[in-house]
Design a protein around this motif. Structure first.
Motif: not given
Length: 338
Positions: A144, A146, A172, A204, A209, A212-215, A232, A234
């Motif tokens: 991981s 993010v 991040y 954020c 958004s 959608r990109i977070a681990d 949302w 992923k």
């Protein structure tokens, strides 16, 4: 387990600053990982007591007293009794005071001697964050990178640091909160901390958004309406839910609960966490669909993450058992082992 008793000495007081120093995240995570499998079978803890003490004169908000006791049934192997006392006064913000205050008392279960009193607020935020990090050790993707923190209250910095401890590849961190100013303050504070040079912290602006990109998505809010939507998340994401501790609270929607494999910190989550209680009542989940709890994960009785694509969820409502284990570590560190 070491028995730490000095009959001639009175109880010691462990303040918030000392609690911070004796419960660093790495040490507490390791202590919980080794202690939970071996001691939980001998520690008894009823569901938390909650008592309404009064109502605010300016609103319909009630003030509450919470009691979380736990005790060992095997004093020769684990000689402790403990209880956390918590007052919840939501209107304290108008007085520029915290809404929650807590104290923790630990006794020797052989003699009944009081051993220590300690700052229960600091104990709680640290044990809560370390429980989430320990669950993440089993459930999140090992690579991981993010992390999204939903909520910027008192729990947020502890959860961020604990997750960074267990997943050092995170570089991040995004922070979302309805009050953007609190996010700004938190980002600024992390920018001043040593050891964070390799991590980028940002506010954020758009929750969807960010999710959608977070681990890893970690939530610590008082929300009573869903914030994180299942659609949302992923593939491969891990959702950590900490804020909900009563049936009216809810940090994610039903789709999030049904998209992934759900684990809980303990069985009390089934009747306290709003995400689970609501999902059961609405018929979107059954109790036997819960994959397991933290004890089963640490014992190796249940498998955590199975591949890089599955979605995992962890629902945590807190436990008097983990309070007692954390207090044990704090007390033994301060008092010294024989």
């Amino acid at each position: 387990m070491a028995t730490v008793i000095n009959p001639s000495a009175g109880p010691i007081f462990i303040d918030a600053t000392t609690t911070q120093s004796v419960l660093p995240y790495t040490s507490l995570i390791n202590h919980l990982q080794t202690s939970i499998p071996t001691t939980t079978s001998v520690i008894q803890s009823p569901i938390r007591h909650s008592h309404q003490t009064s109502s605010s004169s300016s609103s319909n908000i009630t003030n509450n007293l919470l009691l979380m006791p736990a005790w060992s049934e095997s004093p020769t192997t684990f000689p402790y009794i403990g209880v956390k006392l918590v007052t919840v006064h939501p209107d304290n913000s108008a007085l520029n005071l915290p809404g929650v205050h807590a104290s923790y008392l630990i006794f020797n279960s052989v003699t009944g001697q009081p051993l220590a009193s300690m700052d229960g607020t600091e104990l709680t935020v640290r044990r809560t964050a370390c429980v989430s990090a320990l669950a993440s050790h089993y459930l999140s993707n090992v690579h991981s990178k993010v992390l999204l923190m939903v909520g910027a209250g008192s729990m947020a910095p502890h959860l961020i640091k604990a997750h960074l401890t267990i997943r050092p590849e995170i570089n991040y961190v995004m922070i979302w909160n309805r009050n953007v100013g609190r996010c700004d303050n938190l980002v600024e504070n992390f920018g001043k901390e040593s050891g964070m040079d390799g991590v980028r912290f940002e506010v954020c602006q758009d929750l969807e958004s960010g999710v959608r990109i977070a681990d890893i998505v970690s939530c610590a809010t008082n929300s009573e309406t869903p914030l994180v939507m299942g659609e949302w998340l992923k593939a491969g994401a891990h959702l950590d839910l900490v804020g909900s501790y009563k049936p009216s609270m809810r940090e994610c929607d039903d789709e999030a609960m049904t998209r992934g494999r759900v684990f809980v910190d303990n069985e009390h989550a089934m009747v306290e966490a709003g995400e689970l209680v609501g999902a059961f009542e609405r018929g979107v989940m059954k109790t036997d669909e819960i994959e397991g709890d933290l004890v089963e994960l640490t014992k190796g009785e249940k498998i955590g993450r199975r591949d890089d694509k599955e979605i995992t969820l962890f629902v945590s409502v807190g436990s008097a058992v983990v309070d007692l284990l954390s207090a044990q570590l704090a007390y033994e560190t301060v008092a010294g082992k024989p």
